[in-house]
Design an enzyme around this catalytic site. Structure first.
Site, PDB file in Angstrom:
ATOM      1  N   CYS B 162       0.807  -1.225   0.000  1.00 23.64           N
ATOM      2  CA  CYS B 162       0.000   0.000   0.000  1.00 23.64           C
ATOM      3  C   CYS B 162       0.832   1.262   0.000  1.00 23.64           C
ATOM      4  O   CYS B 162       0.287   2.362  -0.102  1.00 23.64           O
ATOM      5  CB  CYS B 162      -0.924   0.013   1.206  1.00 23.64           C
ATOM      6  SG  CYS B 162      -1.630  -1.585   1.538  1.00 23.64           S
ATOM      7  N   HIS B 294      -3.545   7.807   5.369  1.00 22.91           N
ATOM      8  CA  HIS B 294      -3.619   6.469   4.796  1.00 22.91           C
ATOM      9  C   HIS B 294      -5.063   5.982   4.964  1.00 22.91           C
ATOM     10  O   HIS B 294      -5.640   5.446   4.029  1.00 22.91           O
ATOM     11  CB  HIS B 294      -2.609   5.533   5.469  1.00 22.91           C
ATOM     12  CG  HIS B 294      -2.449   4.240   4.732  1.00 22.91           C
ATOM     13  ND1 HIS B 294      -2.155   4.205   3.393  1.00 22.91           N
ATOM     14  CD2 HIS B 294      -2.596   2.954   5.131  1.00 22.91           C
ATOM     15  CE1 HIS B 294      -2.112   2.934   3.000  1.00 22.91           C
ATOM     16  NE2 HIS B 294      -2.381   2.163   4.026  1.00 22.91           N
ATOM     17  N   GLU B 305      -3.040   5.433  13.106  1.00 29.16           N
ATOM     18  CA  GLU B 305      -2.648   6.637  12.362  1.00 29.16           C
ATOM     19  C   GLU B 305      -3.041   7.901  13.137  1.00 29.16           C
ATOM     20  O   GLU B 305      -2.255   8.853  13.213  1.00 29.16           O
ATOM     21  CB  GLU B 305      -3.306   6.635  10.979  1.00 29.16           C
ATOM     22  CG  GLU B 305      -2.870   7.817  10.117  1.00 29.16           C
ATOM     23  CD  GLU B 305      -3.290   7.672   8.653  1.00 29.16           C
ATOM     24  OE1 GLU B 305      -4.131   6.806   8.347  1.00 29.16           O
ATOM     25  OE2 GLU B 305      -2.769   8.443   7.823  1.00 29.16           O
ATOM     26  N   LYS B 326      -9.867   7.603   0.424  1.00 24.20           N
ATOM     27  CA  LYS B 326     -10.211   6.203   0.118  1.00 24.20           C
ATOM     28  C   LYS B 326     -11.703   5.973   0.286  1.00 24.20           C
ATOM     29  O   LYS B 326     -12.264   5.052  -0.296  1.00 24.20           O
ATOM     30  CB  LYS B 326      -9.437   5.245   1.029  1.00 24.20           C
ATOM     31  CG  LYS B 326      -7.958   5.134   0.676  1.00 24.20           C
ATOM     32  CD  LYS B 326      -7.257   4.063   1.505  1.00 24.20           C
ATOM     33  CE  LYS B 326      -5.799   3.918   1.127  1.00 24.20           C
ATOM     34  NZ  LYS B 326      -4.932   4.984   1.665  1.00 24.20           N
ATOM     35  N   HIS B 331      -9.345   1.811  -1.900  1.00 27.29           N
ATOM     36  CA  HIS B 331      -7.918   1.646  -1.641  1.00 27.29           C
ATOM     37  C   HIS B 331      -7.263   1.055  -2.885  1.00 27.29           C
ATOM     38  O   HIS B 331      -7.493  -0.096  -3.223  1.00 27.29           O
ATOM     39  CB  HIS B 331      -7.735   0.725  -0.433  1.00 27.29           C
ATOM     40  CG  HIS B 331      -6.330   0.663   0.096  1.00 27.29           C
ATOM     41  ND1 HIS B 331      -5.231   1.009  -0.657  1.00 27.29           N
ATOM     42  CD2 HIS B 331      -5.853   0.287   1.302  1.00 27.29           C
ATOM     43  CE1 HIS B 331      -4.133   0.843   0.073  1.00 27.29           C
ATOM     44  NE2 HIS B 331      -4.483   0.411   1.268  1.00 27.29           N
ATOM     45  N   PHE B 390       1.212  -2.820   4.570  1.00 29.44           N
ATOM     46  CA  PHE B 390       1.415  -4.157   5.121  1.00 29.44           C
ATOM     47  C   PHE B 390       2.910  -4.466   5.002  1.00 29.44           C
ATOM     48  O   PHE B 390       3.548  -4.119   4.002  1.00 29.44           O
ATOM     49  CB  PHE B 390       0.647  -5.195   4.297  1.00 29.44           C
ATOM     50  CG  PHE B 390      -0.775  -5.385   4.744  1.00 29.44           C
ATOM     51  CD1 PHE B 390      -1.312  -4.678   5.804  1.00 29.44           C
ATOM     52  CD2 PHE B 390      -1.580  -6.316   4.091  1.00 29.44           C
ATOM     53  CE1 PHE B 390      -2.618  -4.876   6.215  1.00 29.44           C
ATOM     54  CE2 PHE B 390      -2.891  -6.518   4.494  1.00 29.44           C
ATOM     55  CZ  PHE B 390      -3.415  -5.803   5.552  1.00 29.44           C
TER      56      PHE B 390
END
Lengths: 86, 403
Positions: B162, B294, B305, B326, B331, B390
């Protein structure tokens, strides 16, 4: 064939790298050292073993009526799913 | 060190097939997430996504190109054409020799893989099309951009899940900043919205069945999108000498690794990347007016976050705006930072902050100004774009209004 309880305990014990005799009904997954990834893997193994679909979303573990708070609650949840799907 | 500015932007995603349409959708808080449409979708339990709609690849590419371009490559080329046309650059001679293309991508040609696995495993065929490999390889998109635009300098693909696009753009920035080349084409793309792609994600049990609601207390997971975002990063003097329109300045970046867990995010790793980007850009905490989060809409990301932002910014955290687009485009995994950089450009250039749509219930663990549901006008000089992948690989970019 062994009982649902024994089969669930077997899966959880394998995930926790423990002997099944060390997994008691009142153990929580946390007690057994199973983290979030281990939980998702255990649920997958349970689904494969019993050919059921467990309604579990890691973002809202409490939202489904599938209770993962202890080994006993998981066993009860699986028994209910099997009863519903048979 | 050289100043780096953005002189071209292009995109195709669930919100629009170009930058103006995408920014308009962001301003209006439109949602591009709908029921997925592709073969075998009825065998999925996750059936929503930010798919590119009303898309006719044959109108864009000829038969020979279609045979070689997976969907992620098609999206990349469409976005690159828009970005390079806006920049007004033609690559020849010395410029062509030095300019390259660094792109982010995670899955490669997933649709190509899916179709060909189906053909050999399910249909039992023993022969596949000769171009399966050049179509599915992760670097196919970067290579085709280099070929279409005659970019002969350093070109490659960065794959950090990501954070791929942010890592790629950070790398491109560094190359121009350091004087290696006056121009880099950069950004990223992804197209995993096919049966096998979504099925794989389903397995992780982090996807939402009903919508992407970042920072909302009732969020229940991420929703995938697809598409591409491509930019022209150019050395400032080079851009000025040719009178190019400057969209924004790239002020700096930082990367960090959590070195902790393959899926769970870390507040420390995120904080270090945010702090590092500000230090690299020589900015103060109080300079930052907007953060494109994010903001995946998972329980874990959004609270981690938010905690990282609160930690880094202290009291200023309550004065800045942070939103997750998003919620609108989904995403885009390896392409997500690229499409999200558009929201940062809109913030610093147009003074419009894209909202976090789908926001329904405040979450005390995400107690920041997430610009809920409706876009806002604000005077913002500096915007950050967060990406936390990830594997614990983080990259944060800092964008500055060009002045």
């Amino acid at each position: 064939m062994s009982s649902i309880k024994d089969r669930v305990i077997g899966i959880i014990a394998e995930q926790a790298v423990l002997d099944p005799s060390d997994v008691t009904m009142d153990s929580t997954l946390e007690d057994l050292g199973i983290d979030s990834l281990g939980l998702v893997e255990s649920i997958f193994a349970i689904e494969e073993e019993f050919d059921v679909s467990v309604p579990f979303n890691a973002n809202e573990p409490e939202a489904s009526d599938f209770d993962i708070s202890s080994v006993a609650s998981i066993v009860a949840g699986i028994e209910k799913l099997i009863a519903e799907q048979s | 060190m050289k100043r780096v500015v953005i002189t071209g932007a292009g995109t195709i995603n669930a919100l629009g097939h170009n930058v103006p349409d995408t920014l308009e959708a962001m301003r209006e808080g439109r949602c591009g997430i709908r029921e997925l449409e592709f073969r075998d979708v009825d065998r999925l339990s996750i059936r929503i996504g930010g798919q590119v709609r009303d898309y006719d690849p044959e109108a864009r590419f000829n038969r020979q190109q279609m045979a070689l371009y997976d969907r992620f490559t098609q999206f990349t080329l469409i976005a690159a054409r828009e970005a390079i046309a806006q920049a007004g650059l033609v690559f020849s001679g010395e410029l062509a020799a030095r300019a390259g293309v660094v792109l982010g991508n995670s899955g490669g040609g997933m649709t190509t893989l899916d179709e060909n696995y189906r053909s050999v495993y399910e249909d039992g065929k023993n022969r596949v099309h000769p171009f399966v490999v050049p179509k599915l390889m992760n670097n196919a998109a970067a290579s085709h951009v280099s070929m279409e635009f005659n970019l002969k300098g350093p070109s490659f693909t960065v794959s950090t899940a990501c954070a791929s696009s942010n890592h790629a753009m950070a790398q491109a920035f560094q190359m121009v900043h350091g004087g290696m080349t006056p121009v880099m084409v950069t950004g990223g793309s992804e197209s995993m919205l096919c049966f096998g792609g979504v099925k794989a994600w389903e397995g992780l049990r982090v996807m939402s069945k009903d919508g992407c609601r970042p920072f909302s207390a009732n969020r229940n997971g991420m929703v995938q999108g697809e598409g591409a975002g491509i930019f022209v990063f150019e050395e400032y003097e080079h851009a000025r000498a040719r009178g190019a329109e400057i969209l924004a300045e790239v002020a700096g970046y930082a990367m960090s690794s959590d070195a902790a867990d393959i899926v769970m995010p870390s507040k420390q790793g995120a904080s270090r990347a945010i702090k590092g980007a500000l230090a690299d850009a020589r900015l103060n905490l109080s300079d930052v007016g907007y953060i494109n989060a994010h903001g995946t809409g998972t329980a874990a990301n959004d609270k981690t976050e938010s905690a990282a932002v609160a930690d880094v910014f202290g009291a200023h955290a309550d004065r800045l705006m942070i939103s997750s687009t998003k919620s609108m485009h989904g995403h885009l995994i390896g392409g997500t930072g690229a499409v999200e950089l558009l929201a940062c450009i809109m913030a610093v250039r147009d003074g419009v902050i894209a909202p976090t749509i789908g926001y329904q219930e405040p979450d005390p663990e995400c107690a920041l100004d997430v610009v809920p549901n409706v876009a806002r006008e604000a005077d913002v000089n500096v915007a950050l774009s967060n990406a936390f992948a990830f594997g614990g690989l983080n990259a944060v970019l800092a964008l500055k209004r060009f002045a």
